[in-house]
Structure formats: C-alpha cells, structure tokens
Design an enzyme around this catalytic site. Structure first.
Site, PDB file in Angstrom:
ATOM      1  N   MET C 208       0.816  -1.206   0.000  1.00  0.00           N
ATOM      2  CA  MET C 208       0.000   0.000   0.000  1.00  0.00           C
ATOM      3  C   MET C 208       0.853   1.262   0.000  1.00  0.00           C
ATOM      4  O   MET C 208       0.546   2.228  -0.698  1.00  0.00           O
ATOM      5  CB  MET C 208      -0.903  -0.034   1.237  1.00  0.00           C
ATOM      6  CG  MET C 208      -2.077   0.868   1.170  1.00  0.00           C
ATOM      7  SD  MET C 208      -3.167   0.430  -0.191  1.00  0.00           S
ATOM      8  CE  MET C 208      -4.681   0.161   0.665  1.00  0.00           C
ATOM      9  N   CYS C 209       1.958   1.251   0.771  1.00  0.00           N
ATOM     10  CA  CYS C 209       2.747   2.479   0.855  1.00  0.00           C
ATOM     11  C   CYS C 209       3.483   2.757  -0.459  1.00  0.00           C
ATOM     12  O   CYS C 209       3.725   3.911  -0.804  1.00  0.00           O
ATOM     13  CB  CYS C 209       3.725   2.408   2.033  1.00  0.00           C
ATOM     14  SG  CYS C 209       4.544   0.826   2.181  1.00  0.00           S
ATOM     15  N   THR C 210       3.822   1.698  -1.192  1.00  0.00           N
ATOM     16  CA  THR C 210       4.431   1.884  -2.510  1.00  0.00           C
ATOM     17  C   THR C 210       3.443   2.568  -3.440  1.00  0.00           C
ATOM     18  O   THR C 210       3.770   3.529  -4.138  1.00  0.00           O
ATOM     19  CB  THR C 210       4.840   0.522  -3.109  1.00  0.00           C
ATOM     20  OG1 THR C 210       5.803  -0.079  -2.258  1.00  0.00           O
ATOM     21  CG2 THR C 210       5.412   0.683  -4.501  1.00  0.00           C
ATOM     22  N   HIS C 213       2.949   6.280  -2.062  1.00  0.00           N
ATOM     23  CA  HIS C 213       3.991   7.304  -2.025  1.00  0.00           C
ATOM     24  C   HIS C 213       5.270   7.019  -2.784  1.00  0.00           C
ATOM     25  O   HIS C 213       6.029   7.945  -3.063  1.00  0.00           O
ATOM     26  CB  HIS C 213       4.349   7.625  -0.563  1.00  0.00           C
ATOM     27  CG  HIS C 213       3.236   8.239   0.187  1.00  0.00           C
ATOM     28  ND1 HIS C 213       2.677   9.450  -0.150  1.00  0.00           N
ATOM     29  CD2 HIS C 213       2.518   7.785   1.243  1.00  0.00           C
ATOM     30  CE1 HIS C 213       1.683   9.731   0.668  1.00  0.00           C
ATOM     31  NE2 HIS C 213       1.562   8.729   1.521  1.00  0.00           N
TER      32      HIS C 213
END
Lengths: 183, 563, 440
Positions: C208-210, C213
């Site tokens: 999810m963070c990839t 952001h």
C-alpha cells in the site's frame, strides 16, 4: 493406481434441470477455514472482536485499545471482510476510526505487509491481529501512508506524541479534524 | 516472460485491437501484423488438419489454402468439427474451407481439389507463395516428395499426425531466427560484476553513512550491493567473492551494514535483505550465452554478403560491439527489476541503465552502417519511429534495418536463437539416420520413453507401403495384422541396427488396435500444439520445437527430440 | 441412434471395441461401450469460455451426447480470438446458450443443455445427476466450490470406507498464455483442489505504501488510481465502483495514471496496460485452450470407458520454448480440510439440547474437545450454533445451548462442522436425529 469405480448400471437420476431452492448444505472451504481461525483466535488483552451477525463469521470488527505507546488509551475499530477466496486471498481490512498514524491513511487504508504483498495461506486472522496491534506500538515512519504524520514522527517525536493525543481527544491536527476515540 | 514489453501506446483501441486483446498481450502488435501477412497452406483437411487451421484462423492468420482431393466420408464427419452430414460425398477441401471461413471474417481462404502428388508434378512452383506449409494425412512417399520440394525452395514445413492415442509433429526448415524468445525466467542484466562508468558514478555519489534513516532504508539494493562489492574488491586484490564461503562472508558484511536502533537492535531494512538475497545471482559472471556465441561463430555471421538477412547483419554488428566497446559483454539490456526504493532514486537508477543501453545501441548502429556500406547496401537507415520487427519478413535481404529493429535486437541480444532442422530425407536416409543411436537407449526397456512411438509410427508407415493399408484399419483385421506388423518392425529395426527386443510386443498390439484411427481429442491436442509452432515460425517470437514432438495421450506425456 | 450415418463413429470404435495392453484392467471392449457412452453417461461442463467451447466440441465428437453446461457470462468481443462457437453478432448473448445451440446443430444427436447461471445456484441434487464433471474455469473460488460440492456428495460405509459409487470424478483444466495444466480428481481418493491449493500462484498485491507514495512501475500508478484516487474522487458518482468493461471508467483511470506517472517520470503507462491491471487480464490464445481441453476430454473418455489408464493425476504444459509437458502425481493430503474429512456420526434425539452435544464432544473419549466451535447450515445459510472462545459470539449463541436440536432447526442427516484447538481441521459430523429417545 486407484481402482476405478464402475459407472455401469449406475443411473444418475438427479433433478438435473431444476435449480435448487435449498442452497448448499455444506459450508464452503473459506467458511470452514474462517470458523477454525475464529474459534482459535487467541486475542491479546488489548483486543476484542465484535460479530454483528454471529452467523456470519466472514464479516466482523476488531477493536484495539493499546495499553502502551503513543496510542495508549485510544480505541480503534477495524472492519474485516473475508472473501470466498480465503485463505488463498487475504481478508480486506479497513480502519473505521479516523486515526493520526503514519501507516494508516485518513480513508482507513492500512499499510501492513501481510495484508497485501506478503500474505500467505498459512497465515491466520490471529497473524493479522498481531500485525495491527504492532502498528500501534511501533508506527513505522519509513514506509508511510500518512506522509504528514510520518514526517512529524521522524523529525519531532514530542510533537508527534502531542498530535496523537490531540487527535485521540478529538480536534484538529493541522487542517484535519479527528473524532474523539478515547475509550 | 515479459509479455507487456511490446505494448503500443494507443489510447482508443479499435475493434480489431479489442478482438485480439488477449493474444496481443503475448506477441504484441508487430507479432499480430506478421500473423496477418502470413499465407498458410494445409495439405489434407482431416481432423488434425482442420483443428490446426482453426487455431490459426481464430487469431487472424492472413490467408489459408487447403489442398485435398478426398471426398468427405462418413468417418470424416464423425471426427471433424468442420464438416457436417451434408458434406458427405462432396469435396473435403471445399466443405472444410467453408466451415473454417465462418470462424473469422478477417481471414481469407481458398481450396484446391487436387492431390499433392499431382500438384508436385504439374505445378511445383505452386507452394512458393506460402509462409508455411502444413502436411497431414500423407503417405510416406508423398510426404517425402513434398518435403524435398519445400526444402529446395526454402519453405518451412510442419508435419502433423494423430494416430490412435499418439500424436506426432515435425518441423522442417533450413533456418529460423528468433529475436524475441520471451524466456520465462532470465537473469537480469545488471553488471555488478563489471560495472559500467555510469553505474559507478551514480553509486559513488551516494553515501550510505551520511543518509537519513529513511533514505538509508530506501536505497536500491543494487547500490548497496555495488558498494559492498567494491569494498570487498579493495580488500581482496580486486577480486570478486569466488566461492560459497566468500559469498556468505559478503552477505554477512552487508548484514552488518543494516542500521541499528539506539539500543543496538538492527532495524527492519527490506532493501538490505534484498541485497543479501541477490548476492549469488548478481555475482554471476556477465558473459555471452553459449547459444549467442554460437550465432557469432556461425558462418552466416562471419561472412556477410550482400544477400545476408538483417538478422545476420545485426548479429555481426553486435559481435563487433562485444569484441570492442563491450569488452566481452553484450549491449546492456537497460532495464532493472522492481525493488524497495523511493521513486526518485529508482527512476534515476533506471535511467542510468537506460542511458548506457542507448549508448550501446548507438555504437551498434554505427557498426551496422559500416557493415551495410561495405556490403554495398547503401540504402540509408530508415529512421522512422514506426515499429517493425526485422523478423517480420524473414529471408528478405533487401529489408532495410530500422532504428527500432536495432533497439529490439540489442535489448534481446542474450536471448537470440537460430534453429536449423535436418531435412526429412536426411532423417529417413539410412546413412545419416539418428535413430540407431537414439534407439540404443531403449535397450533398457525404459517404459517411459516415448521414442518408441516414433519407431512405431515409422513401422506403420512401412506396413502401409507394403500392404497399401494401415495395420488394423479394416474391421476384423487387428489380430491378423499383429503378426504382419511385428514382421515389419523386426525388419526395420534390423535395417537400423537396433536390437529388436527394445520395442515390446505390447506396442505392436496397441498400434493394431488403433488401426490408424484419428481420435478427435488427440487431433485437437495436436491441432493446438501444431498451430502454436506455426505461429512461432510466423511471428519469429518464442522458440519452436527442434525438431520432433511426440505426444502420448495414454499418459499425457511427451518427448521432444532432434531427428 | 436415428441421426447416425455409416462409419460415423469408426475412429472412436476402434479404441472402444478392441482391447489393448494399455487399457485399464476394468476395460470391457465391445460394441456396448459406445451406446453406453452415448446414452448413459451424463457429463457436466463448467464454463463455456476458452476451455468450455473446446470441451463441448471435443466431448460431442467423442460420443458424449448428454452434456450440461453452466456459464454465468455473456459474450464479449475479446472472447472471439479463441471461443470459436461465438461470432460477432453473438456479442452480449449468454455463452452457455449460444455454445449449446451451436454444438447441438453441428453434432447431430448431441444434447447440450445450457444453464446461464452460477455454479452456486445449484444444489446437491443437481450435481449428483452427473457421472463426470469437467471444469474449464478461470477462478480459484469456483474450483474450490465445485470441489467442495463433489466432496460433500461422498458417502461412507459403516466401516468408514468410501462408498465408491458416490464418487463423481472431476477433470480440471486451466490455462494462462502459453501455459496450462490438466488434472484428474477422484474426490475422496486422490488429491483434490484443497490438497493442492498452494499450486495456484498468489494474487499480485503491491504494498500500500508503494502505491501511495513511492511508485516505481507503471502498474503502481494504475493501482494508485484504482485503490486510492477512485474512492476519493468518486468520478462517476457516490456508489459507482470501477467497471472494467466500461470504457469511460478505463479512460478516466488511464488519464489519471498517466498524470501520476508523469509526476514521478515513470515511463510505460498505456491504455492496454491500464485495462490489464484493472481487469486483472490473463493473456489467452486459442492453441493453449485447445491443447488443455483436448487433454481433459481424453481423460473423460478414459474415465467413462476405461479404454486406457487415466492420467495420474496432473500434467503441466508450456510451449513458450519448444513444447514441454510434465506429468506428476499430486499428493492427497491426510489432513486436507476438504477431502480428508470422513464424516462422523452424532446420534442424538430431537429433544436433546445443544448443551448435550457440546458436553458429549468434550467428554467422549473419542473426541475430548476443549472448546468446540459449532457451525452448520440451515436453509442454505451459515449458522453459528455455539462458540465459546469469542466473547461476542459466546454471548449471542449461549441461549442456543438450552434449546433442543429441533428448536434449532436441525434435521436428520444435518452436517455439522466443529472447530477445536485440539484438531488441525474442523471435524465434520452427520447428525442422526431420532424422534424418540434412542440415543446410545
């Protein structure tokens, strides 16, 4: 080699053309697996589950009330949706409580590896509960979803702590309003 | 397999693009245009033949022609989906063509109601227009005659047959070159063992010590490994870790590079874990793969002529590059795998590789220009950006070589393949038959060796030549034919100098049971397999089988063997 | 059969009417075999897509005249490169109906009965009506469902051995690009879908963070628009989810993905890629489908006739480089959550209370369960009878303990699943309900 059964003389006279109004008599593979997971859910004392419909073990809430760390005293609700693909596919988990946290965004998306890229069928609901609980003890600013929160945590732990407290009490952090979520 | 590599940048897909979407993701728009240009000839529209055609017409082959002088019989309609009851007694070529044409309005088809033997005699240039010829249901003699003619005219041939629960497929072609072989698993081309200047410069400018915690844990593993390898070389007389032990030592050094928290516990740094995981593969010595070296050593590459195909000119240019600027390495492929990293440095690193790759392509382009001039082929390099594979019309020496051809060739340089099969007459000639050597492995009566089915198919053909029918083909002929077929087998094995006990009597019995029947599901299997091989030959992507494939539907197993 | 013509079946008859050394020991070669296949055998084909179209043709031409086909889809333009029973004018019609009508017309005497439905729309009575089930599916969920259904149709003898007449063999095919597999499953006897769940590759999910952001690939940009931007911007209204078949949706995602990629200088976002990521498109060609379906059809013929040993029990296929097959025996798991469950009998009377059942499970020497969680199905819906380990469920279900089994709606023959920390899998019980006090 298996001994093949004989088809001969075996008449198949099922009601082959009518749809069944009865539905299945046996639970699905996903259902059986989640039953096992839920029955053996060994929750830490900071967590509890709520099943709005006890007959539907595929849909439930997890409530985490951390007793240490930045989020001590807060009460955070996650909703779990387990699909028929379980455990081949991970459950869908969202955070219902608006939280000021580097790894949870304001829409409730959660960045936890085992919920997406590192999910394996051997993992269980318990594994996810422990993962989520850990997020509150050790928020990880290096791989953020909420970039603002991550930056504050990285540069000024005191300010971060104050912001978390402010958000949990109910109030603005920057331009974002957080609902009160103290227990 | 890098199936997305040739995807065009269209934004409003047309109807054709939508219809072919699922296959365009495999062979790309350029593969599709090659397919749509292709002219395929089918000899004999038996079940195997029409199943092959179905799987060529659906994806949109340009056109097909069916050669068949048979009239449709009741047994044909029983196992062939592209005939019906009303076809009985009519021309099989005609009926099958009509049913097949219903499959795809983009495809043209016609038929000739004539035997191959007649065509070979009366109109031998007839076959010269085809991209590929597919032969089904021919007797040994007709097949060899056809194969010889096609061989002499350099037309690729595919032979396919379904016999009871056995399938057979043979590819016959002089030379087939593949640029995009789409390997399922290929090592990335990263050059950590011999870094190029751009990579060294980029890595040197990053200082792990001075980084913030966040930057440290988001430095691409390529950079980390580069740095630790350089450190290693400094303390080991410029040598790389050579063995298992040294590689483990390097891994340990990297592990010690992980940042520690205030109380000395190592942080979670995925990029360092990735670096450790990649030590073994990244230290693999960058070298020219043996298949590609063979291409460089090939006379076609060493002695270019004004008639040389673009493939060989390109290969020669790349070889010159390897010998000079490349210092033993192929042009850099220019892409990197995904890895834990921030966007900015990942893209920078990607550009470092891409820039070097483009520079290598430039160098190769210069070699091409020089080569073309020396060959007296002074047509200018086409600079159109339109994508066209050099392989889209193989064997056409007057093709010019575009920039995008050179790019495609360089980026696929480690996956190049050339396939040359033997001719059928070589295979069948007693003097150079490979079967004698191969059959010796059957002496151990290995139950699982499908080679025995090649022998059996040759034997039933011998039977056919001798008795003018296949063993067991007539009702009540099975039992009497067993002894006759056994006789043929013994004779044949004797001629080959193969120990007769290596083929069990059970196979003789089983083949008499088959009676040359063409079971639909076996025909459908072979129809799929053969069509796919034809598509490989046409689009010059993926690697065709070299050169014989045997399918055993009894066990759902198979054998590929070079005969 | 009236519609036959001379020599119609002569190819097939050679295999069916002549014995051979490689036939199954049960094989009885003879003239009865073909009529038996034509008149008696009922085959269910699940899916009328790439594999399904091929299967119907193959089976019809191999003498199987009684076929049902289930498919819940309608025909799309992108099916036409391989689903050869459909034409451009059929786009939008139901696959099952068009496929069945085509086969019935082309193959005289073949009766394909179409069902435009989900497999879940049918119950045990329906599936019990077939001798062999063949699957041409692209969904693991559907495979697992039909696998579970066929396992639930198994009957066991008093000595706990399998009643082999209750076994409905399943032949399963799958394809992806130039790769495919085919397998034969004898539920309860050989490895089933759940035994080998790990053979299916996991779904690709980017962190999810990839996505949020640190995008690096064009796919990350498309996932960003799909997962984060769409729910935020609701471009087509509040309750409108992404429809991968709606070009205006794909176009919106494509344009936003381009913008995202431009922000990060990421090359490679195309319309085709966008569509591929959003719809999770699996590449497909006619040839692989033909090959895998044909292998499945051959296995169906072998099972129905015993004319040859069956595949034991799994074959992988790949023709990217040459033509490659690999045959192996997938192993049946002793602790498979699906097919290793031999149902145990639980004998109670209608007037017994659930409490009695719980106590029995805890105290009986055979089980000695610690904290059994008990679920069942009533009227096709899941019902949690009792679970003590989860507080909210315990509270909601504890009243059940005092209810009698008939008050809970449990019937004779009811299947009851019991999870407990002392067993690796849920236990399956068949409730034997006596109306009077017959409990042993």
């Amino acid at each position: 080699m298996i001994k093949l059964f004989s088809l001969k003389g075996q008449q198949k006279d099922g009601a082959a053309n009518s749809k069944s109004g009865m539905g299945p008599k046996k639970a699905s593979a996903a259902q059986l697996r989640i039953t096992k997971d839920i029955n053996e859910l060994n929750l830490p004392k900071t967590c509890l589950t709520e099943f709005p419909d006890p007959d539907d073990l595929l849909t439930f809430k997890l409530i985490i009330c951390p007793d240490e760390g930045f989020y001590k005293g807060g009460r955070f609700t996650f909703s779990f949706k387990v699909g028929q693909g379980y455990p081949h596919e991970p459950p869908k988990v969202k955070c219902d409580t608006m939280v000021y946290h580097p790894n949870i965004d304001l829409e409730g998306n959660v960045c936890l590896n085992i919920l997406r890229e590192d999910w394996k069928p051997v993992l269980t609901i318990s594994s996810i509960v422990y993962g989520l609980q850990f997020l509150f003890l050790e928020p990880n600013p290096e791989d953020p979803l909420n970039k603002d929160a991550a930056e504050v945590l990285q540069n000024n732990r005191r300010l971060f702590e104050q912001n978390v407290a402010k958000a949990m009490r109910g109030g603005y952090v920057g331009t974002t309003y957080f609902e009160r979520c103290l227990k | 397999m890098s199936i997305q590599s040739q995807i065009s940048t269209e934004s409003h897909p047309g109807e054709k693009t939508k219809k072919y979407d699922r296959q365009l993701r495999l062979w790309g728009d350029h593969g599709q245009s090659a397919l749509e240009m292709a002219k395929v000839c089918l000899v004999n529209a038996n079940a195997t033949g029409t199943e092959i055609m179905k799987n060529l017409i659906l994806p949109g082959v340009g056109s097909f022609t069916i050669i068949d002088d048979n009239k449709v019989g009741g047994e044909d309609v029983g196992n062939n989906f592209f005939l019906d009851k009303d076809s009985i007694g009519k021309s099989r070529a005609h009926a099958a063509t009509e049913f097949l044409l219903e499959l795809n309005e983009d495809v043209n088809g016609d038929f000739i109601e004539e035997s191959v033997d007649n065509l070979l005699q009366n109109n031998p240039t007839f076959f010269n227009n085809f991209t590929v010829v597919i032969a089904c249901g021919l007797t040994e003699k007709s097949l060899l005659d056809l194969a010889n003619l096609l061989w002499d005219n350099d037309i690729p041939l595919l032979v396919c047959r379904s016999y009871g629960l056995i399938g057979y497929l043979r590819i016959v072609l002089k030379e087939h070159t593949v640029i995009e072989s789409h390997p399922d698993s290929a090592l990335d081309d990263l050059r950590l063992d011999s870094p190029f200047p751009g990579l060294s410069d980029y890595c040197k400018n990053l200082d792990l010590e001075a980084m913030s915690k966040k930057d440290h844990s988001h430095t691409p593993w390529l950079v980390i490994l580069y740095k630790f390898i350089q450190d290693w070389k400094r303390s080991h007389n410029g040598e790389l870790p050579k063995n298992y032990k040294e590689k483990n030592q390097l891994k340990e050094l990297i592990r010690e590079g992980i940042r520690k928290s205030e109380n000395g516990v190592p942080e979670q740094e995925d990029n360092f874990d990735e670096a450790i995981r990649h030590v073994n593969t990244a230290l693999t010595h960058t070298k020219v793969p043996s298949e590609v070296q063979q291409i460089f050593d090939d006379p076609c590459c060493r002695q270019l002529t004004s008639e040389s195909k673009p493939f060989w000119i390109l290969a020669r240019a790349v070889q010159e590059f390897v010998a000079n600027e490349g210092s033993g390495s192929l042009p850099l492929r220019g892409n990197i795998p995904d890895m834990t990293a921030d966007s900015e440095r990942y893209i920078q690193l990607q550009n470092v590789y891409r820039d070097q790759s483009n520079q290598d392509i430039c160098t190769v382009t210069n070699y091409i220009q020089t080569l073309l001039q020396s060959l007296g082929r002074d047509e200018p390099l086409s600079v159109s950006s339109e994508h066209r594979s050099p392989s889209s019309s193989p064997g056409q020496p007057q093709d010019n070589i575009s920039d995008s051809d050179i790019k495609l060739f360089c980026r696929n340089a480690s996956f190049l393949r050339v396939i040359r099969t033997r001719s059928l007459s070589q295979e069948y000639a007693a003097s150079c038959s490979k079967i004698t050597d191969l059959a010796s492995r059957l002496d151990n009566t290995d139950e699982d060796d499908e080679l025995v089915h090649y022998i059996m198919l040759r034997v039933v053909d011998r039977f056919r030549t001798e008795f003018n029918r296949y063993p067991g083909a007539e009702p009540d002929s099975m039992e009497p034919d067993i002894a006759k077929l056994k006789g043929c087998l013994c004779k044949m094995l004797q001629e080959w100098g193969v120990n007769p006990i290596c083929v069990k009597d059970d196979f003789v019995h089983e083949y008499c049971r088959y009676g040359a029947s063409e079971l639909h599901s076996v025909a459908a299997f072979m129809g799929g397999a053969a069509a796919q091989e034809v598509i490989k030959m046409i689009v010059c992507q993926f690697i065709p089988v070299n050169n014989t494939f045997i399918y055993n539907a009894m066990k759902q197993s198979s054998l590929s063997v070079e005969l | 059969m009236a519609c036959d013509w001379p020599n119609r079946w002569s190819h097939l008859q050679k295999i069916l009417e002549r014995s051979g050394p490689y036939a199954h020991p049960d094989f009885e070669a003879g003239q009865e075999m073909l009529p038996f296949i034509k008149d008696n055998i009922k085959v269910l084909v699940i899916g009328a897509g790439g594999l399904g179209c091929e299967l119907l043709k193959d089976l019809g031409l191999m003498g199987f005249m009684n076929i049902d086909v289930i498919d819940m889809d309608t025909i799309d333009l992108s099916n036409l490169n391989r689903q050869f029973l459909f034409r451009k004018q059929d786009v939008g019609k139901t696959k099952a109906d068009v496929a069945a009508a085509f086969i019935n017309k082309r193959i005289p005497g073949c009766k394909v009965t179409p069902h435009f439905a989900k497999i879940q729309d049918f119950g045990e009575e329906f599936y019990r009506g077939f001798h062999i089930v063949v699957c041409g599916l692209d969904s693991i969920i559907a495979r697992r469902w039909i696998n579970g259904m066929l396992v639930s149709l198994l009957r066991y003898n008093d000595d706990q051995t399998l009643d082999q007449s209750s076994v409905i063999p399943m032949v399963d095919g799958g394809t992806e690009g130039f790769k495919g597999n085919a397998r034969v499953i004898f539920p309860g006897m050989t490895a089933c879908i759940e035994c080998t769940l790990e053979l299916y590759p996991p779904q690709v999910n980017f962190p999810m963070c990839t996505i949020a952001h640190t995008p690096r690939l064009p796919e990350h940009c498309i996932e960003y628009v799909k997962v984060l931007l769409w729910p935020q911007e609701k471009p087509f209204g509040d309750d409108v989810g992404i429809d991968g078949d709606d070009p205006s949706h794909i176009k919106w995602i494509y344009q936003k993905s381009i913008a995202r990629a431009d922000d990060y200088s990421i090359p490679g976002v195309t319309y085709r890629l966008t569509q591929g990521v959003i719809k999770r498109i699996i590449p497909a060609v006619a040839s692989t489908n033909a090959i895998i379906a044909a292998a499945c059809a051959t296995e169906v013929l072998k099972i129905a006739s015993s004319c040859c040993q069956q595949l034991n029990n799994y074959v992988n296929f790949n023709d990217t480089e040459g033509i490659y097959t690999y045959t192996f025996e997938a192993e049946k798991k002793d602790n498979c959550s699906s097919c290793s469950q031999v149902p145990q009998q639980l004998r109670f009377s209608e007037d017994d209370k659930l409490q009695d059942v719980v106590e029995y499970l805890q105290e009986s020497a055979a089980y000695q369960l610690r904290a059994p969680g008990i679920v069942t199905m009533v009227n096709g819906k899941n019902k949690t009878l009792y679970m003590s380990t989860v507080k909210s469920i315990e509270e909601a279900t504890k009243d059940n303990l005092k209810k009698t089994l008939s008050e809970l709606g449990l019937l004779n023959g009811q299947r009851i699943h019991v999870a407990d920390s002392t067993t690796p899998n849920s236990l399956l019980f068949h409730l034997q309900l006596a109306s009077s006090m017959e409990k042993e």
